[in-house]
Design a protein around this motif. Structure first.
Motif, short mmCIF file in Angstrom:
data_model
loop_
_atom_site.label_atom_id
_atom_site.label_comp_id
_atom_site.label_asym_id
_atom_site.label_seq_id
_atom_site.Cartn_x
_atom_site.Cartn_y
_atom_site.Cartn_z
N PHE A 89 -0.92 31.75 -13.10
CA PHE A 89 0.58 31.86 -13.91
C PHE A 89 0.61 32.61 -14.86
O PHE A 89 1.48 33.39 -15.38
CB PHE A 89 0.78 30.50 -14.29
N ILE A 90 -0.67 33.27 -15.34
CA ILE A 90 -0.80 34.30 -16.40
C ILE A 90 -0.17 35.66 -15.39
O ILE A 90 0.48 36.26 -15.97
CB ILE A 90 -2.04 34.42 -16.94
N ASN A 91 -0.85 35.83 -14.40
CA ASN A 91 -0.56 37.04 -13.66
C ASN A 91 1.15 36.80 -13.25
O ASN A 91 1.58 37.94 -13.32
CB ASN A 91 -1.12 36.85 -12.23
N THR A 92 1.50 35.61 -12.85
CA THR A 92 3.02 35.50 -12.78
C THR A 92 3.84 36.16 -13.90
O THR A 92 4.78 36.87 -13.94
CB THR A 92 3.36 34.34 -12.34
N PHE A 93 3.58 35.52 -15.24
CA PHE A 93 4.13 35.85 -16.27
C PHE A 93 4.14 37.48 -16.61
O PHE A 93 4.94 38.11 -16.99
CB PHE A 93 3.55 35.12 -17.55
N VAL A 94 2.93 38.02 -16.51
CA VAL A 94 2.80 39.43 -16.81
C VAL A 94 3.87 40.16 -15.75
O VAL A 94 4.51 41.22 -16.42
CB VAL A 94 1.37 39.89 -16.40
N MET A 95 3.78 40.10 -14.53
CA MET A 95 4.59 40.69 -13.54
C MET A 95 6.11 40.43 -13.58
O MET A 95 6.89 41.31 -13.27
CB MET A 95 4.06 40.56 -12.03
N SER A 96 6.42 39.26 -14.20
CA SER A 96 7.79 39.02 -14.27
C SER A 96 8.50 39.94 -15.30
O SER A 96 9.71 40.06 -15.32
CB SER A 96 8.01 37.46 -14.86
N ARG A 97 7.89 40.57 -16.06
CA ARG A 97 8.41 41.43 -17.21
C ARG A 97 8.09 42.94 -16.80
O ARG A 97 8.59 43.67 -17.79
CB ARG A 97 7.66 41.19 -18.69
N THR A 98 7.69 43.19 -15.55
CA THR A 98 7.95 44.61 -15.28
C THR A 98 8.74 45.21 -14.08
O THR A 98 9.60 44.19 -13.62
CB THR A 98 6.31 44.64 -14.48
N THR A 99 8.99 46.49 -14.11
CA THR A 99 9.67 47.09 -12.94
C THR A 99 8.52 47.87 -12.22
O THR A 99 7.34 48.19 -12.79
CB THR A 99 10.80 48.19 -13.52
N MET A 100 8.99 48.68 -11.20
CA MET A 100 8.07 49.68 -10.48
C MET A 100 7.61 50.50 -11.62
O MET A 100 6.70 51.24 -11.18
CB MET A 100 8.95 50.07 -9.17
N ALA A 101 8.57 51.00 -12.43
CA ALA A 101 8.33 52.29 -13.02
C ALA A 101 7.07 51.78 -14.21
O ALA A 101 6.48 52.89 -14.58
CB ALA A 101 9.52 52.66 -13.69
N ASN A 102 7.00 50.73 -14.56
CA ASN A 102 5.99 50.20 -15.74
C ASN A 102 4.97 49.46 -15.05
O ASN A 102 3.98 48.95 -15.88
CB ASN A 102 6.76 50.00 -16.85
N ARG A 103 4.79 48.96 -14.01
CA ARG A 103 4.03 47.94 -13.50
C ARG A 103 2.52 48.43 -13.72
O ARG A 103 1.86 47.43 -14.19
CB ARG A 103 4.11 47.70 -11.90
N GLY A 104 2.04 49.56 -13.71
CA GLY A 104 0.75 49.86 -13.76
C GLY A 104 0.43 49.65 -15.24
O GLY A 104 -0.79 49.55 -15.53
N GLN A 105 1.25 50.23 -16.11
CA GLN A 105 1.01 50.04 -17.66
C GLN A 105 1.00 48.63 -18.09
O GLN A 105 0.06 48.04 -18.93
CB GLN A 105 1.90 50.63 -18.36
N TYR A 106 1.82 47.80 -17.64
CA TYR A 106 1.78 46.19 -17.83
C TYR A 106 0.46 45.66 -17.39
O TYR A 106 -0.10 45.08 -18.17
CB TYR A 106 2.93 45.66 -17.17
N ALA A 107 0.06 46.09 -16.18
CA ALA A 107 -1.19 45.49 -15.50
C ALA A 107 -2.25 46.09 -16.21
O ALA A 107 -3.35 45.33 -16.65
CB ALA A 107 -1.18 46.03 -14.02
N ALA A 108 -2.37 47.08 -16.94
CA ALA A 108 -3.35 47.79 -17.59
C ALA A 108 -3.48 46.96 -18.95
O ALA A 108 -4.75 46.86 -19.50
CB ALA A 108 -2.98 49.04 -17.93
N GLY A 109 -2.47 46.71 -19.59
CA GLY A 109 -2.53 45.96 -20.80
C GLY A 109 -2.80 44.62 -20.65
O GLY A 109 -3.79 44.24 -21.55
#
Length: 366
Positions: free
Chosen positions: A296-316
């Motif tokens: 659910f941590i993973n879900t929360f992180v990805m819920s705040r992303t788009t394709m354009a910034n997914r890598g940067q959120y994942a890196a964070g």
């Protein structure tokens, strides 16, 4: 396979003091920080597939090279390099799951990925304990070889997406794709995750040495105990997630998970009448907490992303784990030497209770 036994490798095979083992693990975390940042940026630039292939193959080659060395300062330098490539894989893999998952199945998709990871963890830590009991360097040879094989498998079987993230980014209006450091709520969330993962890592970095030095459990049995974590997750996590997904908020399940993980350290303070039984009970509590919190941590992180910034959120998010690898083991070894293991477990328990309270406050904000 190899990293959970890194502290034992340094102290039992190379006969270095625990502080040197702590330094090696800290350097592994420092390299991970750089790898997480680079991996996230490269994922948005060249795509998650290329990053996963390169990091797996190069990291595996350096792992094999690690097995041939005994000079401590060279091992320190090589640890930085290995952890850089190992951690660059993580944000790319994180973005891959989000890309391939069908709509409405994201949490289950991350759980499925964790199922694969934990099957590998269960097998790797169990076999790793057996290998370490008669040949420590072989741990790194096998680990590196499997990493290279994974890179080859990704090249052969993981399909490439038609549009690279950089092309998608050009089609998305920039204001709709904020940077993660501009997301104040996400930053607060990451601080709490960093606290959680700092305590999380100690179970696989400091606790094995505690089993060996204080409870006198041999390496083979330590590997089997740690392997229980992966077996439980493989058997029950997907079923559990399918039952509870979308019934409560992700933050609720994260809090439940943090409380179970805190209980696992509380169990370690029980009288050591039957050390193996207590160790198994602790890992069971820890695993239940992990199954609730991490998907659910993973879900929360990805819920705040788009394709354009997914890598940067994942890196964070990956950066939290990297920072935890720097802070956790070195602080854990230091506090254990200074105050003893019992006080260390108590401090971790109190930190995790504070972490749960922080997530509860964040949930109210949401």
């Amino acid at each position: 396979m190899a990293v959970p036994f890194m502290s034992l490798y340094m102290t039992q095979y190379l006969h270095r003091p625990p502080s040197d083992a702590g330094l090696i693990i800290t350097l592994f975390g420092a390299g991970s920080i750089l790898g997480a940042v680079a991996g996230g940026k490269l994922t948005d630039m060249i795509g998650f597939r290329s990053v996963q292939i390169l990091s797996a193959v190069i990291g595996g080659l350096f792992f094999i090279f690690f097995s041939t060395l005994t000079h401590f300062h060279t091992l320190c330098l090589l640890t930085l390099v290995i952890s850089f490539f190992s951690e660059a894989f993580r944000p790319a893999n994180f973005a891959a799951i989000a890309t391939y998952a069908a709509p409405g199945t994201q949490t289950r998709s991350y759980s499925l990925n964790r199922l694969a990871t934990n099957l590998g963890w269960a097998f790797g830590s169990s076999v790793g304990g057996i290998v370490a009991s008669f040949n420590y360097p072989l741990l790194f040879i096998v680990d590196g070889s499997v990493s290279i094989l994974a890179g080859v498998f990704i090249l052969c079987f993981l399909p490439a997406v038609r549009m690279t993230p950089i092309v998608v980014k050009e089609k998305i209006d920039e204001p709709s794709a904020p940077k993660p450091w501009q997301d104040a709520l996400f930053i607060r969330f990451l601080l709490l995750v960093t606290l959680l993962t700092t305590c999380f890592f100690l179970m696989f970095r400091v606790v094995p040495l505690y089993y060996k030095e204080v409870w006198h459990i041999d390496e083979m049995l330590i590997g089997l105990i740690l392997g229980v974590n992966g077996i439980i997750i493989a058997l029950f996590e997907m079923v559990m997630i399918s039952k509870i997904e979308n019934k409560r908020s992700p933050i609720f399940y994260i809090i439940v998970g943090v409380l179970f993980i805190s209980g696992s350290y509380l169990v370690l303070m029980l009288p050591k009448i039957t050390p193996v039984l207590i160790a198994c009970l602790s890992i069971v509590f820890f695993t239940i907490g992990e199954m609730f919190a991490l998907p659910f941590i993973n879900t929360f992180v990805m819920s705040r992303t788009t394709m354009a910034n997914r890598g940067q959120y994942a890196a964070g998010y990956t950066l939290c784990w990297s920072v935890a690898q720097v802070i956790g083991p070195s602080a854990g070894f230091y506090l254990a030497e200074k105050f003893g293991y019992t006080w260390l477990w108590l401090m971790i328990f109190l930190l995790l209770i504070s972490c749960a309270a922080g997530f509860r406050y964040l949930g109210k904000k949401l």
